[in-house]
Scaffold this motif. Structure first.
Motif: not given
Length: 297
Positions: A1-7, A245-248, A250-253
Motif C-alpha cells: 500500500m502506498k501513500t498518495r502524494i498530491l502535487i 486492504f478492506l479495512a483501509d 472501510e476507513e476511506h468510505l
C-alpha cells in the motif's frame, strides 16, 4: 500500500474559499473527496476552510459518513489463485456495512460483465451472491468495468466499485475494439464513480510474462488513483488476505465528502483537471484527477 502524494500548482492564482456571498456566474459540478491517513489511520475531519481548490469556489460541502452509498463488487473470474478463502473477507466486509449502504455483486466472465445481484440493502443477500471464481480465460477487465458504469442508474451521488482482478488485458495489441484502462478511467470520472482495486492473479501467474503482469498492475493503479480510489497489491504475488486492504477501504468510505464546486463556464463539454490542496502538508486528500464539466445548456 502506498501513500498518495498530491502535487498541486500552488504558485498559480485563483484558489478560492467556501461559498461566495454573492455567487458569480458559473457551472457547478460535484466530486467525492476523501480524507486519508495511511500512516496513523486517523483521518482528520475536514471542513471547507481546510481545503482550497484551484480556480474554483466551493458552494456546498456534505459529509457522507454512513449515507447514500451504492457499492459494487466486480470480481474477475480469471483471478482464481487462492481466491476462494478470501471470499470470506469480502463477505465479512459486506455484512458489517451500515444499513443504508446498497451493495451489488458482478463478475467478469471471459471479459464480459455478468451482474449477479443489483445493489441491495439486504447485505446477507449480497454476501450470498459471492461465489468462487469459475476460472475463465484472462481477458480485458476494463470492458466490463466500463459496461458496469454505463448500466448503473445514478440513484445517488456516491457510487463506488471494488474490482478484484489481475488487471491483465490480453486483448491489448490484438486490434480488439473494446475499452482499455484509459477509457474506463474517463467513464468513471465522467460518471463520478470511485474505483478501488484488489489485485489477485490467475492460477498460472508464476508462468506469466512479468512485463504483462507489471502492465496490469500499472493499469489497476491508474484506474484507482485517477478516480479517487486506491489499488492494493504487493508485487506479483497474491495477497494472503484481503482483510487489511478492506479495512483501509472501510476507513476511506467513513471519511468522504460530497463537494460541490463552481467553475468558469466552458464553451464545450470537456474534462478539466482538478487541483486540491489542504492547509497542512500532513493531510492526505484523495479525489478524481479530472472532472467532467458540461457546457451550459
Amino acid at each position: 500500500m502506498k501513500t498518495r502524494i498530491l502535487i498541486a500548482a500552488l504558485a498559480l492564482s485563483g484558489g478560492l474559499a467556501f461559498a461566495a456571498t454573492n455567487p458569480q456566474p458559473g457551472i457547478e459540478v460535484q466530486m467525492i473527496l476523501t480524507s486519508a491517513d495511511h500512516m496513523n489511520h486517523q483521518p482528520p475531519v475536514l471542513k471547507p476552510a481546510d481545503v482550497t481548490i484551484l480556480d474554483a469556489t466551493i458552494t456546498d460541502w456534505l459529509p457522507l459518513t454512513g449515507r447514500d452509498l451504492e457499492l459494487f463488487f466486480l470480481i474477475d473470474d480469471s483471478a482464481t489463485y487462492d481466491l476462494g478463502p478470501k471470499l470470506q473477507d469480502l463477505r465479512q466486509f459486506i455484512t458489517i456495512q451500515p444499513d443504508p449502504v446498497s451493495i451489488g455483486v458482478a463478475y467478469i466472465r471471459d471479459g464480459v460483465l455478468q451482474v449477479a445481484e443489483n445493489p441491495t440493502t439486504d447485505h446477507r443477500l449480497a454476501a450470498r451472491a459471492l461465489r468462487a471464481p469459475s476460472g475463465s480465460k484472462v481477458a480485458n477487465p476494463y470492458c466490463a468495468l466500463s459496461d458496469l458504469i454505463a448500466r448503473w442508474p445514478k440513484k445517488t451521488a456516491r457510487r463506488e466499485i471494488v474490482i478484484v482482478t489481475s488487471g491483465l488485458d490480453d486483448s491489448a495489441g490484438q486490434s480488439v475494439v473494446c475499452a482499455n484502462a484509459e477509457t474506463a478511467i474517463h467513464d468513471a470520472e465522467r460518471a463520478g464513480v470511485v474505483v478501488y482495486a484488489l489485485y489477485n492473479p490467475a492460477s498460472n501467474y508464476l508462468s506469466e510474462d512479468w512485463s504483462k503482469a507489471d502492465a496490469g498492475l500499472v493499469s489497476l493503479a491508474s484506474v484507482s488513483y485517477e478516480t479517487g480510489g486506491e489499488a492494493y497489491f504487493v508485487g506479483h504475488a497474491p495477497p494472503l488476505s484481503f482483510e487489511p486492504f478492506l479495512a483501509d477501504i472501510e476507513e476511506h468510505l467513513a471519511h468522504q465528502y460530497l463537494v460541490t464546486i463552481r467553475l468558469t463556464p466552458v464553451a464545450e463539454s470537456a474534462f478539466q483537471p482538478v487541483f486540491v490542496t489542504s492547509g497542512t502538508p500532513d493531510r492526505e486528500l484523495m479525489k478524481p484527477e479530472k472532472l467532467w464539466v458540461p457546457a451550459p445548456k
